[in-house]
Design a protein around this motif. Structure first.
Motif: not given
Ligand code: HEM
Length: 125
Positions: A42-55
């Motif tokens: 689950h956590l890698p999906k959340m990292y990717n989700f927020w990387e898409s939004i923030l970076l």
């Protein structure tokens, strides 16, 4: 305090947020009992989700709404759950980071939570 500007920062933010979420009296059970999430997946999906939004790197290819409907069918995902989610998100952001992306991460989460909360309510009616 440091800026929220790299993948490593996002991983730290998400990890610290989930440290709070999984033991939380109001929303923890959605993760531990209802979905019984495997944090390693689950956590890698959340990292990717927020990387898409923030970076702005398009590394997340999922559907952030879809997975919440089955949870909502087991236990209603209500406004007070979203309020708690947002409070923990804000707390984690402000305890660890500062700057423009802190404001963006909060605003985006507030907007998504509002839409998600509405969709969950409609799905129950
Ligand atoms: C009380 C509110 C919330 C609860 C209890 C909750 C719970 C969960 C759970 C249990 C999962 C894992 C589902 C699974 O893999 O079977 C999940 C996934 C996810 N959640 Fe939430 N969530 C909430 C609010 C939010 C909000 C506000 C956002 C966005 C700002 C969000 C973004 C996501 C994303 C991106 C995923 C991964 C979707 C995927 O698999 O690609 N959630 N959530």
């Amino acid at each position: 305090m440091k800026a929220l500007e790299t993948r490593t920062d996002i991983e730290e933010l998400v990890n610290k947020f989930y440290d709070k979420v999984v033991i939380d009296d109001t929303i923890g059970f959605f993760f531990t009992d209802i979905a019984q999430i495997d944090l390693k997946k689950h956590l890698p999906k959340m990292y990717n989700f927020w990387e898409s939004i923030l970076l702005g790197n398009p590394v997340y290819d999922g559907n952030p709404m879809r997975v919440h409907f089955p949870l909502n069918q087991v236990v209603a995902l209500e406004e007070h759950h979203f309020d708690r989610w947002l409070a923990l998100w804000q707390q984690t952001l402000e305890e660890n980071f500062e700057g423009e992306n802190v404001a963006t991460a909060l605003l985006r989460a507030q907007n998504i939570a509002r839409i998600m909360s509405y969709k969950m309510k409609i799905a129950r009616s």
